[in-house]
Scaffold this motif. Structure first.
Motif, PDB file in Angstrom:
ATOM      1  N   SER A 226     -99.341 -10.090  63.151  1.00 21.76           N
ATOM      2  CA  SER A 226    -100.078  -9.102  62.686  1.00 21.76           C
ATOM      3  C   SER A 226    -101.240  -8.368  63.108  1.00 21.76           C
ATOM      4  CB  SER A 226    -101.026 -10.216  61.323  1.00 21.76           C
ATOM      5  OG  SER A 226    -101.683 -10.811  62.075  1.00 21.76           O
ATOM      6  N   VAL A 340     -89.460 -15.258  52.710  1.00 18.61           N
ATOM      7  CA  VAL A 340     -90.554 -14.003  52.057  1.00 18.61           C
ATOM      8  C   VAL A 340     -90.829 -13.628  52.571  1.00 18.61           C
ATOM      9  CG1 VAL A 340     -93.416 -14.417  50.765  1.00 18.61           C
ATOM     10  CG2 VAL A 340     -91.709 -16.235  50.436  1.00 18.61           C
ATOM     11  N   ALA A 341     -91.142 -13.547  54.102  1.00 16.93           N
ATOM     12  CA  ALA A 341     -91.586 -13.057  54.808  1.00 16.93           C
ATOM     13  C   ALA A 341     -90.724 -11.412  55.465  1.00 16.93           C
ATOM     14  CB  ALA A 341     -92.032 -13.488  56.727  1.00 16.93           C
ATOM     15  N   GLN A 342     -89.278 -12.205  55.135  1.00 20.13           N
ATOM     16  CA  GLN A 342     -88.709 -10.849  55.781  1.00 20.13           C
ATOM     17  C   GLN A 342     -88.194 -10.150  54.628  1.00 20.13           C
ATOM     18  OE1 GLN A 342     -86.909 -11.770  58.375  1.00 20.13           O
ATOM     19  NE2 GLN A 342     -85.469  -9.468  58.111  1.00 20.13           N
ATOM     20  N   THR A 343     -89.156 -10.324  52.901  1.00 19.16           N
ATOM     21  CA  THR A 343     -88.645  -9.096  52.479  1.00 19.16           C
ATOM     22  C   THR A 343     -89.889  -9.050  51.679  1.00 19.16           C
ATOM     23  OG1 THR A 343     -88.723 -11.132  50.828  1.00 19.16           O
ATOM     24  CG2 THR A 343     -87.042 -10.674  51.256  1.00 19.16           C
ATOM     25  N   ALA A 344     -91.052  -9.798  52.049  1.00 19.64           N
ATOM     26  CA  ALA A 344     -92.321  -9.218  51.787  1.00 19.64           C
ATOM     27  C   ALA A 344     -93.753  -8.881  52.701  1.00 19.64           C
ATOM     28  CB  ALA A 344     -93.049  -9.851  50.437  1.00 19.64           C
ATOM     29  N   GLY A 345     -93.165  -9.895  54.116  1.00 20.77           N
ATOM     30  CA  GLY A 345     -94.192  -9.066  55.109  1.00 20.77           C
ATOM     31  C   GLY A 345     -95.011 -11.065  55.576  1.00 20.77           C
ATOM     32  N   ARG A 347     -97.297 -12.407  56.040  1.00 23.55           N
ATOM     33  CA  ARG A 347     -98.582 -12.281  55.534  1.00 23.55           C
ATOM     34  C   ARG A 347     -99.002 -12.842  54.021  1.00 23.55           C
ATOM     35  NH1 ARG A 347    -103.942 -11.170  56.281  1.00 23.55           N
ATOM     36  NH2 ARG A 347    -103.338  -9.502  57.698  1.00 23.55           N
ATOM     37  N   VAL A 348     -97.894 -12.157  53.307  1.00 23.99           N
ATOM     38  CA  VAL A 348     -97.561 -12.431  52.169  1.00 23.99           C
ATOM     39  C   VAL A 348     -96.949 -14.538  51.933  1.00 23.99           C
ATOM     40  CG1 VAL A 348     -96.036 -12.222  49.761  1.00 23.99           C
ATOM     41  CG2 VAL A 348     -97.393 -10.751  51.052  1.00 23.99           C
ATOM     42  N   GLY A 349     -95.772 -14.738  53.316  1.00 27.74           N
ATOM     43  CA  GLY A 349     -94.807 -15.680  53.956  1.00 27.74           C
ATOM     44  C   GLY A 349     -95.880 -16.842  53.355  1.00 27.74           C
TER      45      GLY A 349
END
Length: 374
Positions: A226, A340-345, A347-349
């Motif tokens: 980040s 979740v990080a793989q698809t939305a980043g 920070r969202v994960g």
């Protein structure tokens, strides 16, 4: 009371803290050297937690066939073997069994140390907090040791952890573990399975495992990717996290022992929710580190306080159910964060980890309400 057994539990958990918490630093190093993506990294962290879960069942089954000490020595060899298997660069297929072996060693160490200390501590709550403070102390040193080893060679941290895994194995080899192999089995009391209180504690520990593993497994990668902290500084957030954890557990053990453990768990859970939400929203280095400190201080005492609240229900059988069931949280959360990080980043994960924090607050509130109603 067996002082030798208790001291062995403290020492073993100290070394286990180094070997287990180094996983967050190692996964970051493997991402760089092997080119692992977030999904694969999350899967490897979850495999470690699966090994941790499996260890709970194996430590309940194998002693009746092999004996207690042979079982412990077999499973805790996983630290040395697992980190050694991560060394060959050309064989990524070895990473999955390697992380599984590390998880087996972590789970067996936790179960064995819990019994060594819990059965031999005059004050169980103080003993559990002291034991977990030893774990935190080990975790405190892991990024420093990894950085020092990394100056010698890129793979030196893995060699170092494999050697420390051998040291842990020797501690258990010398520990006064009762070998029940070949003896008549005592009748196991399974009455705790019918206790709603036991399952509430297990659910609370599930959420605590999920929240803590989500942070310890992904924190270094999150701060580095980040841009909140540099790649050189990010690993030392583990030192901050576990330094605060160690301090909090020692304070709870010797200075401010909770007079009302259930109410204390509500306060600690509320702190986790507030500080974690703010941590995910933080953009500046100073604010992120202060909020991480607050989160660490809040979550530090939950695990030992939860286990100590089991009281007379704390047996090899109950720990063989509670710790593995709660360990499912540690399996699911790193994996979910990675997906979740793989698809939305990332920070969202990381934001998904708010859910187990909120779960802790709700469950602690239910336990506290039941105490008032009693």
């Amino acid at each position: 009371m067996n002082d030798r057994a208790r001291r062995a539990g403290y020492l073993a958990f100290f070394v286990s803290g180094i070997c287990a918490i180094s996983s967050g630093v190692i996964i970051s190093l493997l991402q760089e050297s092997r080119g692992l993506d977030y999904g694969i990294s999350g899967t490897l962290l979850s495999l470690m937690s699966i090994g941790n879960l499996a260890a709970g069942f194996l430590t309940g089954i194998l002693p009746g066939k092999l004996g207690t000490k042979p079982t412990v020595l077999l499973l805790t060899a996983g630290y040395a073997l697992g980190y050694a298997l991560m060394l060959p660069h050309g064989n990524a297929a070895l990473l999955a069994p390697a992380w599984l072996l590390v998880g087996l060693a972590k789970g067996c160490s936790m179960n064995t140390c819990t019994l060594l200390v819990g059965d031999n501590a005059p004050d169980r709550t103080k003993g559990m907090n002291t034991m977990h403070a030893c774990y935190a102390c080990g975790a405190l040193f892991c990024p420093v040791l990894a950085a020092l080893a990394g100056r010698l060679a890129p793979d030196a941290p893995l060699v170092q952890l494999a050697v420390l895994g051998g040291v842990l194995w020797l501690v258990f080899a010398a520990a006064p573990l009762e070998n029940r192999g070949g003896k008549a089995k005592a009748v196991t009391d399974w009455s705790f399975l019918h206790s709603g209180y036991f399952w509430l504690l297990t659910a609370l520990l599930f959420c605590q495992n999920a929240a803590e593993t989500g942070v310890t497994g992904w924190l270094v990668t999150y701060f580095k990717d980040s841009g909140i902290l540099s790649a050189a500084v990010s690993p030392y957030t583990v030192t901050l996290l576990w330094g605060a954890t160690m301090a909090a557990r020692l304070l709870l053990a010797f200075v401010f022992p909770p007079q009302k453990p259930r109410r204390a768990m509500v306060v600690m859970s509320a702190g986790c929710v507030v500080f974690y939400i703010a941590l995910v929203l933080a953009q500046k280095q100073g604010a992120a580190l202060l909020l991480l400190l607050g989160f660490s201080l809040s979550i530090a005492g939950l695990n030992p306080t939860i286990v100590s609240c089991a009281g007379k229900m704390t047996t090899a059988a109950s720990m063989g159910i509670m710790l593995p069931a709660a360990g499912l949280g540690a399996i699911l959360m790193p994996w979910i964060i990675g997906l979740v990080a793989q698809t939305a980043g990332l920070r969202v994960g990381m934001a998904v980890n708010i859910l187990p924090c909120a779960g802790m607050l709700v469950l602690a509130g239910v336990l506290c309400a039941k105490e008032k109603a009693a």
